[in-house]
Motif scaffolding. Sequence first.
Motif, PDB file in Angstrom:
ATOM      1  N   ASP A   1       0.758  -1.114   0.047  1.00  0.00           N
ATOM      2  CA  ASP A   1       0.217   0.099   0.016  1.00  0.00           C
ATOM      3  C   ASP A   1       0.761   1.200  -0.034  1.00  0.00           C
ATOM      4  O   ASP A   1       0.267   2.279   0.409  1.00  0.00           O
ATOM      5  N   LEU A   2       2.090   0.934  -0.561  1.00  0.00           N
ATOM      6  CA  LEU A   2       2.986   2.223  -0.661  1.00  0.00           C
ATOM      7  C   LEU A   2       3.158   2.480  -1.895  1.00  0.00           C
ATOM      8  O   LEU A   2       4.031   1.977  -2.815  1.00  0.00           O
ATOM      9  N   PRO A   3       2.374   3.418  -2.516  1.00  0.00           N
ATOM     10  CA  PRO A   3       2.252   3.778  -3.970  1.00  0.00           C
ATOM     11  C   PRO A   3       3.835   4.066  -4.679  1.00  0.00           C
ATOM     12  O   PRO A   3       4.133   3.680  -6.092  1.00  0.00           O
ATOM     13  N   MET A   4       4.481   4.979  -3.845  1.00  0.00           N
ATOM     14  CA  MET A   4       5.855   5.168  -4.349  1.00  0.00           C
ATOM     15  C   MET A   4       6.799   4.042  -4.509  1.00  0.00           C
ATOM     16  O   MET A   4       7.742   4.075  -5.144  1.00  0.00           O
ATOM     17  N   GLU A   5       6.442   2.804  -3.797  1.00  0.00           N
ATOM     18  CA  GLU A   5       7.183   1.855  -3.727  1.00  0.00           C
ATOM     19  C   GLU A   5       7.087   0.718  -4.571  1.00  0.00           C
ATOM     20  O   GLU A   5       7.479  -0.245  -4.792  1.00  0.00           O
ATOM     21  N   TRP A   6       5.564   0.862  -5.259  1.00  0.00           N
ATOM     22  CA  TRP A   6       5.074  -0.231  -5.873  1.00  0.00           C
ATOM     23  C   TRP A   6       6.103  -0.866  -7.188  1.00  0.00           C
ATOM     24  O   TRP A   6       6.120  -1.840  -7.433  1.00  0.00           O
ATOM     25  N   THR A   7       6.483   0.260  -7.844  1.00  0.00           N
ATOM     26  CA  THR A   7       7.393  -0.053  -9.070  1.00  0.00           C
ATOM     27  C   THR A   7       8.468  -0.966  -8.953  1.00  0.00           C
ATOM     28  O   THR A   7       8.756  -2.032  -9.414  1.00  0.00           O
ATOM     29  N   ARG A   8       9.184  -0.530  -7.740  1.00  0.00           N
ATOM     30  CA  ARG A   8      10.344  -1.210  -7.185  1.00  0.00           C
ATOM     31  C   ARG A   8       9.908  -2.594  -6.711  1.00  0.00           C
ATOM     32  O   ARG A   8      10.576  -3.566  -6.951  1.00  0.00           O
TER      33      ARG A   8
END
Length: 467
Positions: free
Chosen positions: A422-429
């Motif tokens: 649920d951390l959008p900024m971390e999802w790509t990684r």
Amino acid sequence: MLAVLPFLTFCELGASTPSETSSQIQLDVGVSNPTMLAGKKNQINHLRISLTGFDLPKSDRRPPVNTAIVIDQSGSMGGEKIAQARNAAIAAVERLRDDDIVSIVLYSDSATVLVPATKASDRESIIRKIQTIQAQGSTALFAGVSKGAAEVRKFIDGDYVNRVILLSDGKANVGPKSPRELERLGASLVKEGISVSTLGLGLGYNEDLMGRLASAGSGNHMFVEAADDLVAVFQKEFNDLLSVVASEFEIHAKLAEGIRAVRVLNSEADISGQDIYVPLTQLYARQQRYFIVEVEVPGGENGAEMPMAEVSIKYKNLISDTTDKLTSSIGIRFSDDAKVVEENRDLETYAQCAIQFANDANIRATLLRDQGKIEEAKQLLITNCYQLNKLSAESRGCIAEPLALELERNAKLNGMQSELLDLPMEWTRSRKQMIFEQNRNASQQDYRVDSPSQVSPPAVQSSPKSP
């Protein structure tokens, strides 16, 4: 005591009768529930087919390699990325022997051959050409892999380890570009005896495409977040490439009448009635590679015994230069005592099944997160963590240490991943890391165990191959 029907493992050699010191692949066939509940129809059980590679000889002898290094030189690879790609390719070439074969393929708007397939003896010339690589253009990834495979084909040989190694930092945007199209390409190359490994650099590449290409291509998939890590990752890939001990596998399981194959977990397979064929291109020294076959078993009476499967393995032994064959069979029995069924579980097979089931759930969690169903995805990962930790505690001291460590690693991994969903900024990684770990688990990419020479072998019979 495990209640299974007795089995023998046989070995047929290609050129001569082996000595006691001959290096052989170890075949181990197991079933998660050797004892099943009597009087209950159509129960699910799991057959495990496990292959373990032997140690490379202490001498410098190893199979020669025939490899194409395929490098993305599109515009996004500019600066530090292309510089480190050059360094990684040079370091890899420096590890090759004079009798190894190497080619360098570049791709951007189209694919070009920088170094045609050649013996690695002329290192200085090869390195000088690598040093000229610059970044420009788009990403014709499919063409790059195809061109690399064409270079490998020029000298393809069963005595060589044949592999395409692909590096990319972007999404395919020229020519065929869907994961399914690249997956089909990987599967077709495996049939030719060519494996494909993929290295995804940075956060902009298509991990579904790269992961599925490597999975279908019987190779490794790596997530390389920083360009500074490229040399180390290339070295790891070449550690594997230079440690292959067997190739050209033909894996066949024939189920007993009445037993139905449901699926092979996290692996390509051809199921036709009672026959199951599993593709495998290569096996590394001390690697344990296992396949889990889910089966449906008809009912049986208390005390009855039933054969489950016969397994045959044929492969090219790259150290002894022989074609070896192993066969094994296994069965089950029935009891009306649920406690006996529970006590007779094969914990080694059960643990490997648990890792593959958790991996399957991890794949579903990734898809749920893509659909925005974060809580559902998180619950799957939390359940994975709980179940793997529970099995780890139950089996402590009863299974091999490498497998125990894999249970613990996967439990911890699923727990950590659940906290990042649920951390959008971390999802790509996080997504790239999840795809990498899913491929790693499905192919037992880094799973190394004691070699067969260090453990008690099964009963073996050997005979020369018929002329």
